[in-house]
Design an enzyme around this catalytic site. Structure first.
Site, PDB file in Angstrom:
ATOM      1  CE1 TYR A 158      -4.117   1.683   0.432  1.00 53.07           C
ATOM      2  CE2 TYR A 158      -3.241   2.588   2.471  1.00 53.07           C
ATOM      3  CZ  TYR A 158      -4.212   2.585   1.494  1.00 53.07           C
ATOM      4  OH  TYR A 158      -5.262   3.452   1.568  1.00 53.07           O
ATOM      5  NE  ARG A 213      -6.096  12.191  -6.207  1.00 56.01           N
ATOM      6  CZ  ARG A 213      -6.164  11.180  -5.328  1.00 56.01           C
ATOM      7  NH1 ARG A 213      -5.265  10.212  -5.311  1.00 56.01           N
ATOM      8  NH2 ARG A 213      -7.157  11.116  -4.472  1.00 56.01           N
ATOM      9  CG  ASN A 230      -4.200   5.760   4.216  1.00 53.50           C
ATOM     10  OD1 ASN A 230      -5.130   5.128   3.723  1.00 53.50           O
ATOM     11  ND2 ASN A 230      -3.150   6.140   3.526  1.00 53.50           N
ATOM     12  CE  LYS A 244      -6.846   3.126  -1.621  1.00 53.79           C
ATOM     13  NZ  LYS A 244      -7.076   3.989  -0.456  1.00 53.79           N
ATOM     14  CG  ASP A 286     -11.159   5.072  -0.228  1.00 55.04           C
ATOM     15  OD1 ASP A 286     -11.639   5.218   0.911  1.00 55.04           O
ATOM     16  OD2 ASP A 286      -9.975   4.772  -0.433  1.00 55.04           O
ATOM     17  CG  ASP A 287      -9.441   8.948  -3.572  1.00 52.52           C
ATOM     18  OD1 ASP A 287      -8.434   8.712  -2.901  1.00 52.52           O
ATOM     19  OD2 ASP A 287      -9.747   8.304  -4.597  1.00 52.52           O
ATOM     20  CG  ASN A 327      -1.054   9.043   1.015  1.00 59.37           C
ATOM     21  OD1 ASN A 327      -0.400   9.105   2.042  1.00 59.37           O
ATOM     22  ND2 ASN A 327      -2.369   8.825   1.006  1.00 59.37           N
ATOM     23  CD  GLU A 386      -9.019   4.630  -3.577  1.00 62.71           C
ATOM     24  OE1 GLU A 386      -9.900   4.025  -2.938  1.00 62.71           O
ATOM     25  OE2 GLU A 386      -8.410   5.616  -3.114  1.00 62.71           O
ATOM     26  CG  ASP A 387      -6.131   7.149  -6.144  1.00 63.24           C
ATOM     27  OD1 ASP A 387      -6.812   7.545  -5.176  1.00 63.24           O
ATOM     28  OD2 ASP A 387      -4.967   6.752  -6.024  1.00 63.24           O
TER      29      ASP A 387
HETATM   30  N1  LIG Z   1      -4.523  10.263   3.616  1.00 63.86           N
HETATM   31  C1  LIG Z   1      -5.507   9.825   2.879  1.00 63.86           C
HETATM   32  O1  LIG Z   1      -6.276   8.929   3.280  1.00 63.86           O
HETATM   33  C2  LIG Z   1      -5.736  10.403   1.528  1.00 63.86           C
HETATM   34  C3  LIG Z   1      -4.832  11.234   0.941  1.00 63.86           C
HETATM   35  N2  LIG Z   1      -5.068  11.756  -0.306  1.00 63.86           N
HETATM   36  C4  LIG Z   1      -4.015  12.575  -0.886  1.00 63.86           C
HETATM   37  O2  LIG Z   1      -4.480  13.905  -1.073  1.00 63.86           O
HETATM   38  C5  LIG Z   1      -3.817  14.491  -2.152  1.00 63.86           C
HETATM   39  C6  LIG Z   1      -4.819  15.245  -2.991  1.00 63.86           C
HETATM   40  O3  LIG Z   1      -5.799  14.370  -3.514  1.00 63.86           O
HETATM   41  P1  LIG Z   1      -7.060  14.972  -4.314  1.00 63.86           P
HETATM   42  O4  LIG Z   1      -7.798  15.942  -3.479  1.00 63.86           O
HETATM   43  O5  LIG Z   1      -7.821  13.847  -4.857  1.00 63.86           O
HETATM   44  O6  LIG Z   1      -6.307  15.726  -5.501  1.00 63.86           O
HETATM   45  P2  LIG Z   1      -6.821  16.905  -6.394  1.00 63.86           P
HETATM   46  O7  LIG Z   1      -5.889  16.985  -7.531  1.00 63.86           O
HETATM   47  O8  LIG Z   1      -8.284  16.761  -6.634  1.00 63.86           O
HETATM   48  O9  LIG Z   1      -6.618  18.209  -5.480  1.00 63.86           O
HETATM   49  C7  LIG Z   1      -5.414  18.800  -5.156  1.00 63.86           C
HETATM   50  C8  LIG Z   1      -5.690  20.188  -4.618  1.00 63.86           C
HETATM   51  O10 LIG Z   1      -4.474  20.734  -4.114  1.00 63.86           O
HETATM   52  C9  LIG Z   1      -4.353  22.059  -4.591  1.00 63.86           C
HETATM   53  N3  LIG Z   1      -2.947  22.470  -4.660  1.00 63.86           N
HETATM   54  C10 LIG Z   1      -2.015  22.123  -5.571  1.00 63.86           C
HETATM   55  N4  LIG Z   1      -0.855  22.786  -5.320  1.00 63.86           N
HETATM   56  C11 LIG Z   1      -1.071  23.540  -4.232  1.00 63.86           C
HETATM   57  C12 LIG Z   1      -0.284  24.465  -3.516  1.00 63.86           C
HETATM   58  N5  LIG Z   1       0.981  24.715  -3.876  1.00 63.86           N
HETATM   59  N6  LIG Z   1      -0.840  25.074  -2.438  1.00 63.86           N
HETATM   60  C13 LIG Z   1      -2.104  24.824  -2.072  1.00 63.86           C
HETATM   61  N7  LIG Z   1      -2.906  23.964  -2.724  1.00 63.86           N
HETATM   62  C14 LIG Z   1      -2.402  23.334  -3.793  1.00 63.86           C
HETATM   63  C15 LIG Z   1      -4.998  22.039  -5.967  1.00 63.86           C
HETATM   64  O11 LIG Z   1      -5.334  23.358  -6.405  1.00 63.86           O
HETATM   65  C16 LIG Z   1      -6.211  21.176  -5.666  1.00 63.86           C
HETATM   66  O12 LIG Z   1      -7.230  21.965  -5.103  1.00 63.86           O
HETATM   67  C17 LIG Z   1      -3.057  13.368  -2.866  1.00 63.86           C
HETATM   68  O13 LIG Z   1      -1.695  13.468  -2.528  1.00 63.86           O
HETATM   69  C18 LIG Z   1      -3.623  12.105  -2.273  1.00 63.86           C
HETATM   70  O14 LIG Z   1      -2.667  11.088  -2.161  1.00 63.86           O
HETATM   71  C19 LIG Z   1      -6.227  11.524  -0.985  1.00 63.86           C
HETATM   72  C20 LIG Z   1      -7.170  10.687  -0.452  1.00 63.86           C
HETATM   73  C21 LIG Z   1      -6.965  10.026   0.822  1.00 63.86           C
HETATM   74  C1  LIG Z   2      -4.956   6.992   0.460  1.00 65.56           C
HETATM   75  C2  LIG Z   2      -5.566   7.357  -0.790  1.00 65.56           C
HETATM   76  O1  LIG Z   2      -6.640   6.890  -1.128  1.00 65.56           O
HETATM   77  C3  LIG Z   2      -4.916   8.326  -1.650  1.00 65.56           C
HETATM   78  O2  LIG Z   2      -3.868   8.859  -1.299  1.00 65.56           O
HETATM   79  O3  LIG Z   2      -5.452   8.564  -2.720  1.00 65.56           O
HETATM   80 MG   LIG Z   3      -7.084   7.188  -3.164  1.00 67.78          MG
END
Ligand SMILES: NC(=O)C1=CN([C@@H]2O[C@H](COP(=O)(O)OP(=O)(O)OC[C@H]3O[C@@H](n4cnc5c(N)ncnc54)[C@H](O)[C@@H]3O)[C@@H](O)[C@H]2O)C=CC1
Ligand SMILES: CC(=O)C(=O)O
Ligand SMILES: [Mg+2]
Length: 558
Positions: free
Chosen positions: A81, A134, A445, A152, A246-247, A400, A223-224
């Site tokens: 993962y 993504r 997470n 997953k 999930d996201d 991540n 997912e993603d």
């Molecule tokens: N810990 C967890 O369980 C999860 C973590 N994530 C992580 O969250 C991150 C984002 O995922 P999504 O929202 O789906 O992506 P997304 O691409 O939909 O959104 C990213 C956002 O970050 C903003 N952004 C980009 N550069 C920036 C900067 N320099 N300053 C401020 N904002 C900025 C963008 O404008 C956008 O609004 C990924 O790295 C993903 O791995 C996502 C889902 C679950």
């Molecule tokens: C953890 C997860 O779903 C993500 O980073 O997209």
């Molecule tokens: Mg995800």
């Protein structure tokens, strides 16, 4: 030996019969010696070597693989993962040896209803699907994103005890806009730009219909997907199919549990959640999902005007800085959280204000990153968080994989202070503080919730997954942590307890489905049986339904 005889294997194997335990020990020994032999090698080389040895075991002996995974989930989750799964996706073409799961591409249009029957297993309970647009914070990886559904579903088997014969990872290949991949001769996906608009949706529609036709009871996890399609497909399908994103939804529940933990850590009652000032960096599918769920939770608390008017505890930034009401062309989902310009609203800030400005002026209780930008919570930002209005400022670096985490726990405890609360999307080690104290690196997470959401939805037999079911899952996770743990800065349980947590979360989802009159039951347990169960009966029922890896005798011994 009887089994060998009956299966015609005598002579095809060396004479000595090894027990399950011996095979298990032999694998662990070879894994440990791999660790020893690669000491000092670059991290990526070691990570991929570990992934390869586990992947080979997965290919040749599913039972042993899942037992090893379940028993050592804390050590092996970072390989199957996040973070290693990100590296695997990036290098998929080179690592590819054999396919796993199904691949539906834009070229299969019109064929999906028949090709779904090419999947050899009769029954499928759990599906994870991506379009690769993504992948974690790594962007568009096209077909190479298949690693995510595979990872997953490994977590589903390990945490929720879904039978591995009944899981199906799926890649929807509608092209890629990643120029490097399009030029890569070894790239295994369609070498064309991504489909857009109606063309895209018609592929996903056909795919969903095909799945539903063959396995109407399967739960489908999206997912993603990039933000626009994450929201669009969720709206389009959530009332028609048993699916969730999930996201957007799993992440939101985990973040909400963490935010409530941060309130408790300050020694304040949960109802004070409505007074927390929260800065969210990243207004994408995950960030907006978190904001929606946190806002809903605030509106349910006593003393809040339920229309939500005049109550905005959030400061949201995207790549263009602080989002305010003067921003043009805002997505309506984001516009809900734009700051207005009343004296209380804006706090001397302006459209596009930088993160450090916002933190200095707002003095937030919580700084939460879902930006996909590694290191964006730099020294200056973290030092500004030291002036937070909270005695225990909380920093969530949720992006991540590890390289995209907004900051490290070392920096948090150094610059914000030893009282800070830290959580990250990918795992970090705890930090040793002065006086032998420990700074906890919690992992925030969605793996804490999606297995329970999927399992609960499946066992309830509900035809769709409601906000109420998701909210119950989040509340269950939030209540899992004791006051003593919270005081010590532990806001999420250890990954080692993931099966136990998932049984509870799954049961909470079943109970919510029963309360909403949506539970139809499954197999020999019908709606009335579910209705008559107490909370603890439900936990037992869910736990009993979990598959556990043992060798089942193929023939009975004489
Ligand atoms: N810990 C967890 O369980 C999860 C973590 N994530 C992580 O969250 C991150 C984002 O995922 P999504 O929202 O789906 O992506 P997304 O691409 O939909 O959104 C990213 C956002 O970050 C903003 N952004 C980009 N550069 C920036 C900067 N320099 N300053 C401020 N904002 C900025 C963008 O404008 C956008 O609004 C990924 O790295 C993903 O791995 C996502 C889902 C679950
Ligand atoms: C953890 C997860 O779903 C993500 O980073 O997209
Ligand atoms: Mg995800």
């Amino acid at each position: 030996m009887t089994e060998r005889d009956r299966l015609g294997l005598r002579g095809l194997l060396p004479p000595r019969v090894m027990s399950f335990e011996q095979q298990y020990d032999r694998f662990i020994k070879s894994f440990r010696s791999l660790e020893h032999n690669t000491r000092g090698e670059p991290d990526t080389i070691v990570a991929l070597a570990k992934w390869r040895i586990l992947n080979r075991l997965h290919d040749r002996n599913e039972t042993l693989y899942y037992r090893v995974l379940i028993d050592n989930i804390k050590d092996f989750a970072p390989i199957i993962y996040t973070p290693t799964v990100g590296l695997v996706c990036e290098n998929y073409s080179g690592l590819f040896r054999r396919p796993r799961g199904m691949y539906f591409s834009a070229k299969d249009k019109g064929e999906m209803m028949s090709m779904i029957y090419n999947w050899p297993a009769e029954k499928v309970d759990m599906i994870v699907v991506t379009d690769g647009s993504r992948i974690l914070g790594l962007g568009d990886l096209g077909v190479q994103g298949i690693g995510i559904p595979i990872g997953k579903l490994d977590v589903y088997v390990a945490a929720a005890g879904i039978n591995p014969q009944k899981v199906l990872p799926i890649m929807l290949d509608v092209g890629t806009n990643n120029a490097k991949l399009l030029e890569d001769k070894l790239y295994l996906g369609l070498r064309q730009p991504r489909l857009e608009g109606e063309e895209y949706l018609s592929v996903v529609d056909e795919f969903m219909e095909a799945i539903h036709a063959r396995w109407p009871k399967a739960v489908i996890q999206f997912e993603d997907f990039q933000m626009k399609w994450a929201f669009e497909t969720l709206q389009r399908y959530r009332n028609r199919f048993c699916m969730f994103n999930d996201d957007v939804q799993g992440t939101a529940g985990v973040a909400l549990a963490g935010l409530l933990g941060a309130v408790r850590a300050q020694g304040r009652p949960l109802t004070d959640f409505t007074k927390q000032k929260i800065v969210v960096v990243g207004a994408g599918s995950a960030g907006i999902g978190v904001l929606n769920m946190a806002k809903q939770a605030m509106l349910r608390m006593p003393g809040i005007n339920r229309s939500g008017e005049g109550h905005n505890q959030f400061w949201v930034l995207d790549k263009d800085g602080l989002i305010t009401k003067v921003r043009n062309g805002l997505d309506p989902a984001v516009a809900r959280f734009a700051r207005g310009f009343g004296p209380d609203e804006i706090r001397d800030l302006h459209e596009g204000a930088s993160l450090v400005e916002v933190v200095k002026k707002v003095k937030p209780h919580v700084l939460l990153g879902l930006s996909g930008v590694g290191g964006i919570f730099n020294e200056e930002v973290l030092k500004a968080m030291k002036e937070s209005d909270s005695p225990r400022p909380a920093i969530f670096a949720m992006s991540n994989p590890t390289s995209k985490a907004e900051c490290t726990p070392e920096d948090v405890f150094k610059y914000v202070g030893e009282n800070a609360i830290f959580a990250s999307g990918s795992p970090f080690s705890n930090v040793t503080l002065g006086n032998g104290r420990k700074g906890y690196a919690n992992q925030a997470n969605n793996m804490y919730l999606f297995p329970g959401i999927g399992l609960g939805a499946l066992l309830s037999g509900a035809r769709h997954i409601t906000d109420g079911m998701l909210q119950s899952a989040a509340e269950c996770l939030a209540s899992y942590i004791t006051e003593d743990e919270i005081r010590r800065g532990i806001i999420f349980p250890s990954i080692s307890s993931i099966r136990h947590i998932t049984a509870r979360v799954g049961a909470a989802v079943v109970r919510a489905a029963v309360d909403e009159d949506l539970a139809e039951g499954r197999c020999d347990v019908d709606a009335r049986d579910l209705k008559s169960m107490t909370e603890s009966d439900t936990v037992d029922y869910v736990a009993r339904k979990m598959w556990y890896p043992i060798y089942s005798p193929l023939v009975n011994d004489k």
